[in-house]
Design a protein around this motif. Structure first.
Motif, mmCIF file in Angstrom:
data_model
loop_
_atom_site.group_PDB
_atom_site.id
_atom_site.type_symbol
_atom_site.label_atom_id
_atom_site.label_comp_id
_atom_site.label_asym_id
_atom_site.label_seq_id
_atom_site.Cartn_x
_atom_site.Cartn_y
_atom_site.Cartn_z
ATOM 1 N N VAL B 720 0.838 -1.202 0.000
ATOM 2 C CA VAL B 720 0.000 0.000 0.000
ATOM 3 C C VAL B 720 0.877 1.258 0.000
ATOM 4 N N PHE B 723 2.165 2.109 -3.288
ATOM 5 C CA PHE B 723 1.219 2.804 -4.147
ATOM 6 C C PHE B 723 1.297 4.295 -3.924
ATOM 7 N N GLU B 724 1.520 4.695 -2.643
ATOM 8 C CA GLU B 724 1.640 6.111 -2.306
ATOM 9 C C GLU B 724 2.699 6.799 -3.195
ATOM 10 N N LEU B 726 3.677 6.088 -6.045
ATOM 11 C CA LEU B 726 3.385 6.142 -7.475
ATOM 12 C C LEU B 726 2.620 7.405 -7.858
ATOM 13 N N LYS B 727 2.135 8.131 -6.802
ATOM 14 C CA LYS B 727 1.229 9.221 -7.126
ATOM 15 C C LYS B 727 1.882 10.347 -7.945
ATOM 16 N N LEU B 739 -4.096 -0.354 -11.457
ATOM 17 C CA LEU B 739 -3.520 -0.173 -10.127
ATOM 18 C C LEU B 739 -4.636 0.019 -9.088
ATOM 19 N N THR B 740 -5.615 0.850 -9.490
ATOM 20 C CA THR B 740 -6.730 1.111 -8.563
ATOM 21 C C THR B 740 -7.418 -0.190 -8.173
ATOM 22 N N SER B 742 -6.169 -3.174 -8.297
ATOM 23 C CA SER B 742 -5.270 -3.971 -7.459
ATOM 24 C C SER B 742 -5.297 -3.453 -6.039
ATOM 25 N N TYR B 743 -5.274 -2.112 -5.915
ATOM 26 C CA TYR B 743 -5.238 -1.492 -4.597
ATOM 27 C C TYR B 743 -6.502 -1.871 -3.787
ATOM 28 N N ILE B 951 -5.915 7.929 -6.249
ATOM 29 C CA ILE B 951 -6.858 6.812 -6.421
ATOM 30 C C ILE B 951 -8.273 7.290 -6.110
#
Lengths: 121, 955
Positions: B720, B723-724, B726-727, B739-740, B742-743, B951
């Motif tokens: 998680v 993912f942060e 990647l923003k 990605l969304t 998957s998240y 996201i």
């Protein structure tokens, strides 16, 4: 005030029953045997119910009841026998002596408070 | 004793006859006697007076004659005169002359024909003395020689000188004789007269007696006849005619007697007819037959060609019976009903034409007999006919009355019978109905007894089983030998109960049966309600019993026993219990990491093994050993408690307690066997955890996982976090989408939206509302895209349960109050999640009445004093609801109101690193003393996952 007379040669039973009854707001007197019980019945007119053992030294419970009815000429007093055995012969003798009924040991207090209070009036 | 009139008459009349004759006779005798006595005395008097007259003359003459003789002392002459005189007169007994000196000159006594004369002696007797005193003639009766004589005496006086006395004794003997003769004569006459009278008497009596007898006979003969006739009648024969020919009263009596006989005979015949009619009527149950019977009797008595019965039914006269079959009321009856009063008594119309104004050829006369029930006129009977065939006289009156009475009684009886029959029919129908119902019930009960799937029987006073029992008993106990068997034998023969318990049951049953119902309270607790039974195939059977008294007039007559075979139920229960425990154990195991679990199991077994060896190696108590045993088990228990393995703690605690008591109390024995068995129990409990971990969760066994994977939380967090990062990168939409997705998938493994978490809370809000008598509120949850970690769920549920409950109980008013305030009847509760910095705020508010600021302030004033309370701001007052004992609810409800709620909530939230506070919405309108507000719950970052901004945007 109406009282219950507990007659038993066993101090344990006497204490158990009388403590229980007193705890439920019922006044109690105790006697060690039939002879003792007979005296108490004679001298204390507040006694309205007798709970008595059957087998006791000096004088047994049923003889005591017979004497209460005969010698004391008291037919109104309610008597309940506390016993470990009950057979038709004893029941027959109890019935003719005017015994109200038989409580088989062990004494289960909670179920009987209401009935005892009813008997005391 | 009967004495005939004739005899009485004869005796009486004869007695009178004879006694009257006797009385007459007596009167005659008395009268005759009296008459003869009078005659006698008269004769006596006459004779005496003539005697006296004669003697007087004699004496006086003598005294004259003697004058000279005495003067001359012619002694002899005197003697001569006196003796001569005595001699001549037979009546003179004696004669004496004596001188004045009482010396007798002569004393001559008649002695037969001889006269005895003596003289010269002085007379001194009483008689002589009486004489010597005389101055003139006198006489008197004297005694002489035993008889009675009259002495006549007179002095002889010369020149007034008495010279002597002349004395003569005149005898009355002749007189007496004469009288006696006369007496005899009259007596004879009397006797003769009496004899004649007696003779007449006798004849008269005889004739009288004869005549009396004859007359008595004449009088009594008809009486005797009448008497014998009466005897005949008295013996019951009224047929013999009384015939006495006599023209007197007896004849009259006989005629009356005959009339009476005829009347009595008729009455008896009437009575016989009435009796016969009565007997027949008694058997009759139909009105028409009763009429027939009575009218037949009336016709036989009085004749008649037309008979009718007219009855009054509810004021209308109707023909109840007639012998013509015309079905219409005759003219006579019509007329009678019009002139109603004729119906009041029996009446005979000799001429209906003149009396009733009805002319009929056949019926010239009519007899009306009313039918009366006490004073009520039921109707009447009419007999009509010509003068020849209808007859009635006074003697028929009673007969007709009696028949009418009989008919009324019969009619009443028939009516009564109809009523009774009707009642009987109803009764029978009811009995049939009840019998059918009873039969149905009996059948139902029998059918129930046959088909019910539990055992049921009653114990009779002799402690044997009643013959009617539920058939299922046979299935349960595997025997058909039930009826009449001792209940102890049936129930407990194969029971695993101890002898003491069995004895108690038996004694209790004995002390109950036939005793006062009160004894049930005293003894029924001794009747066992469940027990185990070992069947013949050695399998266990579990039986449940219900005991109920059957009370009859205050006495326990029988005991009803319900028997259920709960063997299967028990097995299922045990299985369910097992499964429940297993599930709990699974929960326990899953709540800690696999590694921790494994380590717990391993260490626990090690300790238990150590204990086992210690126990086995020591045959007696050794305090060091016990201490080490206690330590070991205490550690195991401590570990189990830490992890919440409740199904291990119990048995381990027990073992630890045993060791502790051995350690502290010398009297507790060192019982190896017992100790090992306890230890074994603890080991088994731990083994169960291990087994479930392996079998159910597939842990500890390689390759046994299936259906899913376990994602490590930290690893997930790592992903998680990645993912942060990647923003900042520019990515094509497809990539962002992937990605969304998957998240979200990853997040969903570990997080849930507020709405989801509070789903159960919302459901319970509905039931709480119901309890409070309010409609279910609208609860709007805005989750703000926040996903809460699984760990935080319990906290959220606990906190919001409490807050929503408060809102429902104290905030939202009842619908009627809400409507009166212009609010919608259903309350609104809003919950919103807001993130700020690293924390998440969850806000809850409602459109209820708000916070009772004034009340809270006075509470504070009560507990801390007015001054402090006044110094506090509204905001501070509002937040006192998190202090202990603050509840403004005046009524404690089941839901809330005990003043410990908010304090506990705050403590709880603080415990997990969060906070709770009240924010007031003072601008919102509220009641006086109230203020609208929201409760804000702040939770730390580890409670939620927040999707990265990019996201969120893309979502």
């Amino acid at each position: 005030m109406a009282k219950v007379l507990v007659v038993d040669d066993s101090a344990t039973v006497r204490n158990e029953v009388s403590t229980f009854l007193t705890g439920n707001g019922i006044q109690c007197v105790v006697a060690n045997d039939g002879q003792d019980g007979l005296k108490k019945v004679q001298s204390d007119s507040d006694i309205k119910l007798v709970i008595s053992d059957v087998n006791m030294p000096v004088m047994d419970g049923l003889t005591m009841v017979e004497k209460i009815r005969g010698e004391l000429n008291n037919s109104a007093l309610n008597v309940i026998m506390l016993t470990t055995e009950s057979n038709p012969k004893m029941k027959e003798r109890g019935k003719s002596a005017g015994v109200k009924g038989w409580i088989v040991k062990p004494f289960n207090g909670d179920a009987v408070v209401g009935s005892i209070k009813k008997l005391l009036g | 004793m009967l004495v005939s009139i004739r005899k009485k008459l004869i005796v009486k009349v004869n007695t009178i006859l004879i006694s009257s004759f006797l009385a007459i006779l007596a009167v005659i005798v008395v009268l005759s006697y009296l008459d003869s006595q009078t005659q006698l005395s008269r004769v006596t008097e006459f004779i005496r007076s003539s005697l006296v007259a004669k003697a007087q003359t004699l004496v006086i003459n003598n005294s004259f004659a003697l004058k000279g003789m005495a003067e001359d002392n012619a002694f002899t002459a005197v003697q001569e005169l006196v003796s001569t005189t005595v001699q001549r007169d037979l009546d003179i007994t004696y004669g004496i002359f004596m001188d004045i000196d009482n010396v007798a000159w002569v004393s001559a006594a008649a002695n037969g024909d001889e006269v005895d004369v003596t003289s010269g002696e002085e007379l001194t007797d009483e008689n002589s003395l009486w004489v010597s005193e005389l101055e003139e003639f006198d006489y008197r009766d004297v005694e002489y020689n035993g008889g009675r004589v009259i002495e006549f005496a007179s002095p002889v006086i010369v020149d007034d000188e008495i010279l002597g006395f002349i004395r003569y004794g005149v005898s009355t003997e002749a007189l007496v004789i004469a009288l006696s003769e006369e007496n005899n004569r009259s007596t004879q006459l009397l006797i003769r007269t009496l004899a004649i009278l007696l003779a007449f008497n006798a004849i008269a009596v005889l004739v009288g007696a004869y005549l009396v007898r004859k007359m008595a006979w004449g009088i009594t003969k008809p009486i005797g006849l009448l008497n014998s006739e009466a005897e005949v009648i008295a013996s019951g024969n009224y047929d013999s005619k009384v015939e006495v020919d006599s023209n007197d009263e007896i004849g009259q009596l006989a005629v009356n007697f005959e009339t009476m006989r005829v009347v009595v005979k008729k009455k008896i015949e009437d009575l016989a007819k009435i009796n016969l009619a009565g007997e027949n009527l008694a058997k009759i149950t139909v009105q028409q037959k009763a009429f027939e019977e009575v009218l037949l009797a009336l016709k036989s008595q009085c004749g008649a060609s037309l008979v009718e019965v007219i009855l009054n039914k509810d004021g209308v006269w109707s023909l109840a019976y007639d012998n013509t079959g015309q079905d219409s009321i005759s003219d006579i009856s019509k007329q009678l009903t019009i002139k109603g009063e004729y119906g009041r008594q029996i009446h005979f119309f000799e001429d209906v034409k003149t009396e009733l104004g009805v002319s009929s050829a056949d019926s010239t006369a009519a007899l009306i007999v009313p039918l009366k029930d006490n004073a009520k006129l039921l109707g009447f009977i009419v007999l009509s006919g010509s003068d020849g065939n209808l007859h009635f006289n006074e003697s028929d009156m009673e007969f007709c009355q009696s028949l009418a009475r009989l008919l009324v009684i019969t009619l009443n009886k028939i009516t009564m019978m109809e009523v009774i029959e009707e009642q009987n029919r109803t009764l029978e129908a009811k009995v049939e109905e009840r019998t059918a119902e009873l039969q149905e019930k009996t059948n139902d009960i029998l059918s129930m007894m046959q088909n019910m799937h539990q055992g049921l029987f009653t114990i009779m006073p002799n402690e044997n089983i009643h013959h009617e029992y539920a058939a299922h008993c046979e299935t349960i106990f595997g025997t058909k030998d039930i009826a009449g068997r001792n209940f102890m034998d049936l129930l407990f023969k194969e029971a695993t109960l101890g002898s003491n318990e069995l004895d108690q049951i038996s004694t209790a049953a004995n002390a109950l049966l036939g005793e006062d119902e009160m004894m049930w309270d005293f003894n029924s607790h001794l009747l066992t309600t469940e027990y185990e039974r070992v069947r013949s195939d050695k399998t266990s059977q579990y039986i449940e019993l219900d005991w109920d008294p059957i009370i009859l007039e205050g006495v326990i007559d029988k005991i009803m026993v319900t028997v259920r075979d709960v063997t299967n139920l028990r097995a299922l229960q045990a299985e369910a219990e097992q499964q429940k425990i297993e599930l709990e154990i699974i929960g326990h195991i899953l709540s800690i990491s696999e590694k921790d679990f494994e380590s717990f199991i391993n260490t626990s077994f090690e300790f238990i093994e150590k204990c086992e060896w210690l126990i086995k190696d020591n045959k007696s108590r050794d305090l060091d050993v016990v201490a080490s045993l206690f330590r070991n088990m205490h550690t195991v228990k401590g570990n189990a408690r830490t992890y919440g393995f409740t199904h291990i703690t119990d048995s381990v605690h027990e073992v630890e307690t045993t060791y502790d008591s051995i350690r502290k109390d010398e009297s507790v024995p060192w019982d190896q066997e017992q100790l090992l068995s306890e230890l074994e129990q603890a080991r088994n409990d731990i083994l169960r955890y291990q087994r479930i971990s392996e079998e159910q969760l597939g842990r500890g066994k390689s390759g046994s996982n299936s259906g899913g994977i376990i994602i490590d939380e930290n690893a997930l967090q790592g992903v998680v976090n990645a993912f942060e990062k990647l923003k900042s990168m520019q990515m094509p939409d497809d990539v962002i989408k992937a990605l969304t997705a998957s998240y979200k998938l990853l997040e969903s493994v570990n997080g849930r939206s507020l709405d989801d978490v509070l789903e159960n809370v919302k459901k319970s809000a509905n039931s709480i509302s119901k309890e409070l008598g309010k409609p279910s509120p609208d609860i709007a949850v805005n989750d703000g895209g926040v996903l809460f970690t699984t760990k935080s769920e319990d906290t959220l549920v606990n906190v919001f349960n409490h807050l929503i409950r408060n809102s429902l109980d104290h905030g939202l008013e009842k619908p009627e109050i809400r409507e009166s305030l212009g609010k919608p009847p259903v309350g609104n509760i809003a919950i919103e999640a807001r993130t700020s910095g690293s924390d998440v705020s969850l806000v809850i508010y409602d459109d209820g009445k708000g916070l009772p600021i004034n009340k809270l302030r006075s509470k504070v004033s009560e507990s801390k004093g007015q001054k402090i309370a006044d110094a506090l701001s509204v905001h501070e007052i509002a937040n006192t609801i998190f202090e202990s004992g603050t509840s403004t609810a005046s009524e404690v409800t089941n839901v809330s109101g005990r003043g410990v709620g908010m304090e506990a909530v705050k403590a709880f939230i603080k415990g997990v690193g969060g906070d709770i506070k009240i924010n007031l919405h003072e601008q919102k309108p509220a009641e006086e003393g109230f203020c609208m507000f929201e409760v804000e719950v702040v939770l730390p970052r580890n409670f939620y996952h927040e999707a990265p901004e990019w996201i969120k945007k893309s979502a």
